[in-house]
Structures are given as C-alpha cells and as structure tokens.
Design an enzyme around this catalytic site. Structure first.
Site, short mmCIF file in Angstrom:
data_model
loop_
_atom_site.label_atom_id
_atom_site.label_comp_id
_atom_site.label_asym_id
_atom_site.label_seq_id
_atom_site.Cartn_x
_atom_site.Cartn_y
_atom_site.Cartn_z
N CYS A 136 0.83 -1.20 0.00
CA CYS A 136 0.00 0.00 0.00
C CYS A 136 0.87 1.25 0.00
O CYS A 136 2.04 1.21 0.37
CB CYS A 136 -0.86 0.00 1.25
SG CYS A 136 -1.78 -1.51 1.44
N ARG B 222 3.55 1.26 -7.18
CA ARG B 222 3.60 0.17 -6.19
C ARG B 222 2.46 -0.82 -6.40
O ARG B 222 2.46 -1.89 -5.80
CB ARG B 222 3.49 0.76 -4.77
CG ARG B 222 4.66 1.65 -4.40
CD ARG B 222 4.32 2.54 -3.22
NE ARG B 222 4.22 1.82 -1.97
CZ ARG B 222 5.20 1.67 -1.11
NH1 ARG B 222 6.39 2.17 -1.38
NH2 ARG B 222 5.02 1.02 0.01
N TRP C 294 -3.33 -2.17 -1.56
CA TRP C 294 -3.09 -3.45 -2.22
C TRP C 294 -3.62 -4.47 -1.22
O TRP C 294 -3.01 -4.70 -0.17
CB TRP C 294 -1.59 -3.62 -2.49
CG TRP C 294 -1.19 -4.99 -2.91
CD1 TRP C 294 -0.72 -5.98 -2.10
CD2 TRP C 294 -1.18 -5.53 -4.23
NE1 TRP C 294 -0.44 -7.09 -2.84
CE2 TRP C 294 -0.72 -6.85 -4.16
CE3 TRP C 294 -1.55 -5.01 -5.48
CZ2 TRP C 294 -0.60 -7.67 -5.28
CZ3 TRP C 294 -1.41 -5.83 -6.59
CH2 TRP C 294 -0.94 -7.14 -6.48
N ASN D 162 0.13 0.46 5.92
CA ASN D 162 0.80 -0.43 4.97
C ASN D 162 1.45 -1.53 5.78
O ASN D 162 2.30 -1.25 6.62
CB ASN D 162 1.86 0.37 4.19
CG ASN D 162 2.76 -0.53 3.36
OD1 ASN D 162 2.35 -1.62 2.97
ND2 ASN D 162 3.97 -0.09 3.12
N GLY D 163 1.05 -2.79 5.53
CA GLY D 163 1.66 -3.89 6.28
C GLY D 163 0.58 -4.82 6.79
O GLY D 163 -0.55 -4.80 6.31
N GLU E 81 13.99 -22.99 -13.40
CA GLU E 81 13.62 -21.60 -13.14
C GLU E 81 14.77 -20.66 -13.54
O GLU E 81 14.54 -19.60 -14.13
CB GLU E 81 13.22 -21.43 -11.66
CG GLU E 81 12.90 -20.02 -11.22
CD GLU E 81 11.82 -19.32 -12.04
OE1 GLU E 81 11.14 -19.95 -12.85
OE2 GLU E 81 11.72 -18.09 -11.88
N LYS F 263 14.45 -17.70 -16.36
CA LYS F 263 14.76 -16.30 -16.06
C LYS F 263 15.75 -15.76 -17.06
O LYS F 263 15.60 -14.66 -17.58
CB LYS F 263 15.38 -16.14 -14.66
CG LYS F 263 14.52 -16.15 -13.45
CD LYS F 263 13.55 -15.02 -13.29
CE LYS F 263 12.26 -15.30 -14.02
NZ LYS F 263 11.17 -15.87 -13.29
N GLU G 143 14.19 -15.35 -20.69
CA GLU G 143 13.13 -14.36 -20.90
C GLU G 143 13.64 -12.93 -20.81
O GLU G 143 13.07 -12.05 -21.45
CB GLU G 143 11.94 -14.59 -19.96
CG GLU G 143 12.19 -14.29 -18.51
CD GLU G 143 10.96 -14.51 -17.64
OE1 GLU G 143 9.85 -14.22 -18.09
OE2 GLU G 143 11.13 -14.97 -16.51
N HIS H 183 22.57 -38.50 -22.54
CA HIS H 183 21.64 -39.16 -23.46
C HIS H 183 21.30 -38.28 -24.66
O HIS H 183 20.32 -38.52 -25.34
CB HIS H 183 20.37 -39.59 -22.71
CG HIS H 183 20.65 -40.57 -21.62
ND1 HIS H 183 20.99 -41.89 -21.89
CD2 HIS H 183 20.72 -40.43 -20.28
CE1 HIS H 183 21.23 -42.51 -20.73
NE2 HIS H 183 21.07 -41.64 -19.75
N LYS I 281 2.80 -9.22 -18.19
CA LYS I 281 2.83 -9.59 -16.77
C LYS I 281 1.71 -10.58 -16.45
O LYS I 281 1.88 -11.47 -15.65
CB LYS I 281 2.72 -8.35 -15.90
CG LYS I 281 2.85 -8.62 -14.40
CD LYS I 281 4.24 -9.09 -14.04
CE LYS I 281 4.38 -9.57 -12.62
NZ LYS I 281 5.54 -10.47 -12.45
C1 F6R Z 1 8.20 -15.75 -15.74
C2 F6R Z 1 6.81 -15.50 -15.41
C3 F6R Z 1 5.76 -16.34 -16.02
C4 F6R Z 1 4.58 -16.54 -15.05
C5 F6R Z 1 3.42 -17.27 -15.74
C6 F6R Z 1 2.28 -17.53 -14.81
O1 F6R Z 1 9.06 -14.91 -15.04
O2 F6R Z 1 6.52 -14.61 -14.66
O3 F6R Z 1 6.26 -17.57 -16.45
O4 F6R Z 1 5.03 -17.28 -13.96
O5 F6R Z 1 2.96 -16.49 -16.82
O6 F6R Z 1 1.78 -16.34 -14.29
P1 F6R Z 1 0.91 -16.32 -12.97
O7 F6R Z 1 1.79 -16.76 -11.86
O8 F6R Z 1 0.46 -14.91 -12.83
O9 F6R Z 1 -0.22 -17.28 -13.19
#
Ligand code: F6R
Length: 609
Positions: free
Chosen positions: A2, A27, A74, A100-101, A481, A485, A488, A504, A604
């Site tokens: 928040c 934020r 939030w 906030n918290g 993972e 990272k 992407e 293999h 996102k």
């Molecule tokens: C990678 C990333 C994506 C999400 C995926 C699922 O850094 O952020 O692979 O993890 O699109 O998104 P959510 O978690 O919002 O369902």
C-alpha cells in the site's frame, strides 16, 4: 504494497494527497481513499478501482481542509471494495488511519474489542488499529497510539489523524517504510520519496519503532520508549524515476532485493513463537484434509516451477502423491480428478487464463480447489474454495522473482501442515522445519549482500550463444527456473537438463567455453553432481557451480567458479539457490542492454489462452 501520504500545512490538502498517491501508483493498488479534517470533522472518501475514480469524485465534491491522509491499497485482508479501502475510522469516527503492512494478531484484537461492544465495518486488519487507538484515547493521541502499538504484532507503517487534534499528524513505522518530508509551514509523511519530491527534497527516514509527530511548523521524532530523537535530515538528489524504483536501476532488481521481506511477510503471520503452523485460511477440517488421496498442482511458467519444488516438499513431508501439471496441458487431457483430489492452483496474478480454465475443469469433476496467489480478489481467488495469499507485495517486473520464492514458502507450509495432520511427521519435527524456514530471510540477505560476485561472472559471460543448467532432484527444478529467467530477460537460448540425462543427447551441444551452470546443493546427490561437472568440463565447458557453503572447497576442484549459498535443509535450498540464478539473469541482461522490466513478447498477466 500500500501507499501512504499525509499532509499538514496551510494549503488545500486534497490536491497534495492526490499528487502524492499518483506518484505511488507504481507500487500497485486496487483501491484508494483520503481522510480530511474538514469543517471540524473527519471526512473519509474511498473507492475501489483506479485513482481516477476518487479524483473524479473529489473534483465534483470538493473537500476543503489543511490536514489529511491518503492511501492506495493493495488488498491483503478482505477483498478490494469500497468498505475495505483505507482510510479506516474508529467506532465513533474520532480516529482515521492509513496503513501499509500486516497486523498479524488482528483477529485476536478484533474479538477482544468486539467483546467490549465495539462494532466493525470492514474485514481489514487496519480497522483494528483505528479502533484500538480510539479505545485508548483519553485526550492524548501520542499516548493512545503508543498503547495501541504495544498490543499489535506484525510489520506495518501507519498514518493517523484525530478529530480532536486538527494540529497533529502522526506517522509510525515498524519494519515497513515511512519517510517524513520537511517543508516550510507544512510537513508530510509518505511511504516512499516520490510522493514528496514535488514539495521537498529534505526528509527524515524513520527507524523501526519510531513515531513522528508533525504540526505545521515542527516535527518531533520519538523512539519506542517515548524519548525524543535527534535526526539529521537527508537531502534527496535522485530523480523521480529512480526514486520510484527505490534507487534501483530496475524493478526486477528491486524485487529480487525485496525477497527477504516477502518471505517474512508470507511466513511469519502463519507461524507462532512455538513454531506451530496456523493456516486459518484453510477452511477444511483436519478430517476432510485427511481424505485426499492425491494432490494436483496446476500452474504456468515460473509458478509451475514453484509447483515442482512444492511437489517435492509435500511428498517428502506428507507422503501424499503430488502431480504437477502445466495448466494449458491439463485442461485438454481428460485428467483423473475426483472428490478425493486436492487441486492447488498456483498463480502470482490470479488471472492466468490457462490456470483458471484448468481450475474450472478440476472443480467441475469434484476436486477441492485451493489457490496460492498474490493478488487478493483476483479471478482465481474468487473461484477457488480456499485461498492462500502470498504476501510478496505487487510484482511490477514481468519476470517473476519474489512471488516465486513466496509460492515455495506457501507450498512448504501446506506440506508441513498436512504432514502433522496425517501424522507423517511429529509436532517436534515440524517445529524444527519451521525454525529453519524462519532463518531463510537472513540467508537470502547474505546472498544479496555479495551480488557483485555474480555481476562479475555475468559481465564475462554475457556473450554466450547458449547456456545450460544442470542439477539433480530438487536442484533440477531450480535449474528450470534459472534457465527461464535467463532466456526471458536476456534473450540467450538456454536449457535446463536433469544432470543424469545429459549424456543421453544434450551433451553433444557442448563446445569449448560453453557455459554450464551446475547446481549441487543436495547432500545425497552431491557425488553424482561432481561427476557430472567433470563430465562437462572434460568437453570444454566453463562450469559455474552453486553449492552449499560447507561443500565449497571440494566443489572448487570440479568447477571453474563456485558460488556458495548458506547451509540449510535440503528441501529448502531452492529458496536460496534461485537467488544467484535470478541475479545472474538480471546482470547478464543488463550487460546486453535488454529491456529488463518489460521483455519483448511478454506480458505480466497472461489473460488469453
Ligand atoms: C516468468 C513469469 C511467467 C509466469 C506465468 C504464470 O518470469 O513470470 O512464467 O510465472 O505467466 O503467471 P501467474 O503466476 O500470474 O499465473
């Protein structure tokens, strides 16, 4: 996370608060509101949705006044709606609070206050703060707040005004940020510097446990014993853009560095001092939970990788079979699901179309659905039977980091909780694991404190065409993972291969100088990993190894560079081992000049199939 803004001075407050709140929009928020001391009363206006909803209302219905507090919310406790939005007021409307918290013991306090005949309007923990302050208020706002704080547990920053005290604005912080802006004939509080920069560049940073008492012309800072503190003002020289990112170059780096706090916020409200787990959000009884004969975790991308780590932990702790399914595959494969299936949908945004569709498919077949999500009121949270919120705060960078780590914490807590219920672990064994979970924030911080080592490797390796990640057991999941990272945000091709699988096929791709990142954190698989490192080194690969501190020296013989993570329980290593991988991806992308917070072709929240 928040946003808080507060003003006391001679100017009209509403425009100052609204400008400040706009500067805190980055934020993330789902509702907004203000409380203004106007015509000898506290007037609160608050709405769900964008700031513009509040702005439009206030334009049509002006609210005069020279003292006020504002907030962007939030949601954590209670869905985003007008009633749960801040500011919150006390029973008799004497006190208004923005916050906030998280107040961890708010339910206990709420019940205690209800027992004294005090009625509540919202589902929030914040309303408890306003009610507590009024309960203790006998004409001295500082004293009332001090008494209220003694009752509250958790991490929070708050802003307070009182109907009887038109000359006072109070801010208080405990483990959450709050800055005090120093003006001439006016003073300010805010969660973050961008909200203040239009009016002042001179600020006081409050320390934990400190309270700032502001009048128009004076600022007093009190410590937790009520003693007055002397503080040198800090002159801010940053521009607004870097101030929004807390001085970091990118949101992704900021969010990586916020991980100790994200873990604390997700974990601590759910475990007590005796290391007992309390998952109040699971409405199922122990008997009902015991009836599930399998668990299916559905998710996409990074959330799916958290699911893989969760599978490992839940199976180990609770001895229940767990399948992890990519949501977009699960929905089309006529899955085996029935009333004895517990389906866990993991999603940061809570809006991912494939995860939502998979959830509906399973629900239609009778599964009980629990979601682990970061966004209160999201579609997935509304459709699930039970919700476990990760309290990572809003994640702005497209690449998920702090949400991932908190998803792993959530799944570990669920696994341990089930283990105790099913009797696969004793209470003491669970308490030992919880004690170690509590150590993780400091251990993550220890890795973050040496990020220059990882930056140095990235600065040498950023021109690679392909990077390979290898690991065994739970390390294989962390590798996946790390690889995602890297690709992407840096656009380097990369693959994660279970180390035993290399020979293999994939080993054919190794050339002199190819970068291989090898994870060797699992004690029981450690010798096997040393052999795999030697195997790739013999083909000319440049090997960067990630291992526990205790194995560092030994691994040095098989790798070109060794990065160590603090020692921890084998099951919890993914929480630590992913941090150097996130930083490596980040610094590699920086060296390549990539658009880190908004990588090409990605969004996102993926709300289309
Ligand atoms: C990678 C990333 C994506 C999400 C995926 C699922 O850094 O952020 O692979 O993890 O699109 O998104 P959510 O978690 O919002 O369902």
């Amino acid at each position: 996370m928040c946003g808080i803004v507060g003003y006391i001075g001679e100017k009209q407050t509403v425009p100052i608060l609204m400008e400040g709140l706009e500067k805190l929009e980055y934020r993330g928020y789902d509702s907004a509101g203000v409380a203004i001391y106007s015509q000898e009363d506290l007037v609160v206006k608050k709405f769900k949705g964008r700031l513009s909803v509040l702005a439009d209302y206030l334009e049509e219905n002006p609210l005069p006044g020279v003292l006020g507090i504002g907030h962007t919310r939030w949601a954590t406790h209670g869905e985003p709606n007008d009633i749960n939005a801040h500011p919150h007021t006390s029973y008799h409307g004497k006190i208004a609070v923005v916050h906030n918290g998280i107040v961890e013991n708010y339910m206990k306090l709420k019940n205690w206050l209800k027992g004294k005949g005090i009625e509540f309007k919202s589902e929030t923990d914040t309303e408890v703060i306003a009610q507590l302050i009024e309960y203790y208020y006998e004409g001295n706002l500082v004293e009332a707040l001090q008494k209220a704080i003694q009752k509250m547990e958790g991490a929070y920053a708050i802003g307070v005004i009182c109907k009887d005290q038109p000359d006072t604005l109070i801010g208080y912080r405990k483990d959450n940020p709050l800055v005090v802006g120093i003006g001439k004939g006016e003073n300010f509080i805010a969660s973050d510097i961008p909200a203040l920069l239009k009016h002042t560049r001179d600020v006081y940073f409050l320390e934990d446990g400190e309270m700032a008492v502001l009048t128009r012309d004076h600022i007093t800072i009190l410590n937790d014993l009520g003693e007055e503190m002397n503080r040198d003002p800090f002159h801010v020289t940053w521009d607004i853009e870097s101030a929004e990112k807390g001085g970091y170059q990118h949101f992704m780096l900021k969010e990586i560095n916020e991980q100790p706090k994200a873990v604390r916020d997700t974990l601590f409200p759910r475990v007590d001092k005796e290391n007992r787990i309390k998952l109040d959000e699971l409405r199922l009884t122990g008997e009902e939970l015991n009836q599930f004969n399998k668990i299916i975790i559905i998710a996409c991308g990074t959330a799916m990788h958290a699911g893989l780590v969760g599978k490992y932990a839940i199976e180990k702790f609770a001895r229940i079979p767990v399948e992890v399914e990519i949501a977009s595959e699960f929905r089309y494969k006529d899955p085996f699901v029935d009333k004895k299936t517990l389906l866990i949908a993991v999603s940061q945004s809570g809006e991912t179309a494939d995860t939502l569709a998979a959830l509906r498919e399973a629900k239609g077949k009778g599964a009980h659905v629990l979601t682990v999500t970061n966004v209160v009121g999201s579609r997935i949270s509304r459709e699930a039977h039970d919700v476990f919120y990760t309290w990572a705060g809003p994640e702005i960078a497209v690449a998920s980091t702090k949400a991932y780590i908190t998803q792993i914490i959530a799944l570990n807590l669920i696994g341990l909780y089930l283990a105790e219920l099913k009797g696969t672990m004793t209470r003491a064994e669970v308490a030992d694991k919880v004690a170690e979970l509590k150590n993780l924030p400091d251990k993550i911080q220890a890795i973050l404190d040496h990020q220059e080592n990882i930056q140095a490797i990235a600065n040498k390796q950023f021109n690679q065409q392909s990077v390979f990640f290898i690991g065994r057991g739970i390390d294989d999941y962390t590798s996946k993972e790390g690889s995602l990272k890297l690709k992407e945000i840096s656009y380097i091709h990369s693959e994660a291969i279970a180390a035993g699988e290399l020979k293999h096929g994939t080993i054919a791709l190794l050339e002199k100088g190819t970068l291989v990142i090898a994870l060797a954190t699992q004690d029981q698989l450690y010798d096997k990993m040393l052999s795999n490192m030697k195997e790739v080194k013999a083909r000319g690969a440049f090997v960067v190894a990630i291992t526990k501190e205790k194995s560092r020296e030994e691994v040095e013989e098989s790798a070109d560079v060794v990065l160590s993570i603090p020692d921890t329980d084998n099951v919890f290593t993914p929480v630590l081992a992913v941090v150097p991988l996130q930083l490596f991806a980040y610094y590699t992308a920086v060296a390549r000049g990539a658009d880190i917070d908004k990588p090409k072709n990605l969004a996102k929240s993926v709300t289309v199939e």
